[in-house]
Design a protein around this motif. Sequence first.
Motif, short mmCIF file in Angstrom:
data_model
loop_
_atom_site.label_atom_id
_atom_site.label_comp_id
_atom_site.label_asym_id
_atom_site.label_seq_id
_atom_site.Cartn_x
_atom_site.Cartn_y
_atom_site.Cartn_z
N CYS A 172 31.33 36.29 33.44
CA CYS A 172 31.43 35.31 34.58
C CYS A 172 30.11 35.32 35.46
O CYS A 172 29.69 36.57 35.87
CB CYS A 172 32.56 35.94 35.44
SG CYS A 172 32.95 35.12 36.89
N PHE A 203 30.01 34.43 38.66
CA PHE A 203 30.55 34.50 39.87
C PHE A 203 30.65 36.07 40.26
O PHE A 203 30.11 36.62 41.41
CB PHE A 203 31.62 34.07 40.13
CG PHE A 203 31.66 32.56 40.23
CD1 PHE A 203 31.05 31.58 41.03
CD2 PHE A 203 32.18 31.74 38.92
CE1 PHE A 203 31.09 30.38 41.11
CE2 PHE A 203 32.22 30.57 38.94
CZ PHE A 203 31.44 29.70 39.89
N CYS A 204 31.36 36.87 39.47
CA CYS A 204 31.46 38.17 39.60
C CYS A 204 30.86 39.26 38.55
O CYS A 204 31.20 40.31 38.83
CB CYS A 204 33.04 38.38 39.74
SG CYS A 204 33.97 38.37 38.49
N PHE A 223 32.35 39.48 35.65
CA PHE A 223 33.01 39.98 34.62
C PHE A 223 32.65 39.62 33.27
O PHE A 223 32.05 38.68 32.90
CB PHE A 223 34.47 39.42 34.92
CG PHE A 223 35.84 39.64 33.98
CD1 PHE A 223 36.47 40.84 34.28
CD2 PHE A 223 35.58 38.84 32.85
CE1 PHE A 223 37.36 41.01 33.19
CE2 PHE A 223 36.68 39.20 32.01
CZ PHE A 223 37.62 40.34 32.09
N CYS A 281 38.06 32.77 35.22
CA CYS A 281 37.77 34.35 35.12
C CYS A 281 38.97 35.02 35.44
O CYS A 281 39.76 34.90 36.44
CB CYS A 281 36.75 34.37 36.30
SG CYS A 281 36.20 36.12 36.35
N ASP A 334 39.29 37.86 36.73
CA ASP A 334 39.10 38.50 38.23
C ASP A 334 39.01 37.75 39.26
O ASP A 334 39.56 37.61 40.24
CB ASP A 334 37.63 39.24 38.38
CG ASP A 334 37.84 40.65 37.79
OD1 ASP A 334 39.00 41.10 37.57
OD2 ASP A 334 36.93 41.55 38.02
N TYR A 335 38.27 36.61 39.26
CA TYR A 335 37.81 35.71 40.24
C TYR A 335 38.34 34.58 40.31
O TYR A 335 38.49 33.72 41.45
CB TYR A 335 36.06 35.42 40.19
CG TYR A 335 35.75 34.83 41.43
CD1 TYR A 335 35.19 35.62 42.36
CD2 TYR A 335 35.54 33.37 41.52
CE1 TYR A 335 34.26 35.14 43.42
CE2 TYR A 335 34.88 32.84 42.31
CZ TYR A 335 34.20 33.89 43.66
OH TYR A 335 33.79 33.15 44.81
ZN LIG Z 1 34.68 36.23 37.74
#
Ligand SMILES: [Zn+2]
Length: 79
Positions: free
Chosen positions: A7, A9-10, A12, A27, A29-30
């Motif tokens: 990911c 973004f985060c 992951f 994702c 998580d995000y």
């Molecule tokens: Zn993520």
Amino acid sequence: MDVEVLCPFCGFNGKTVTRWGNNFCKCPDYKEKLYNKYATGVSGEKNKIGCVYLADEPMIFKDRMEQDVEMFGESAEIS
Ligand SMILES: [Zn+2]
């Protein structure tokens, strides 16, 4: 189908699942949409961890510009 998620973004890194033919996954998580590309560059072929897709970049929609404005709006457009 298994998707390897890296990911942007985060950060992951792991697996998620998607339907075959889906051009994006989320994702875990995000919950951001990530573009599914072929993990090995070949349709339907699994990579070394058994994933047919690799999701390591944001899903790009036709309204890319609007998406960018939305994503960076908070920091970039304080007036
Ligand atoms: Zn993520």
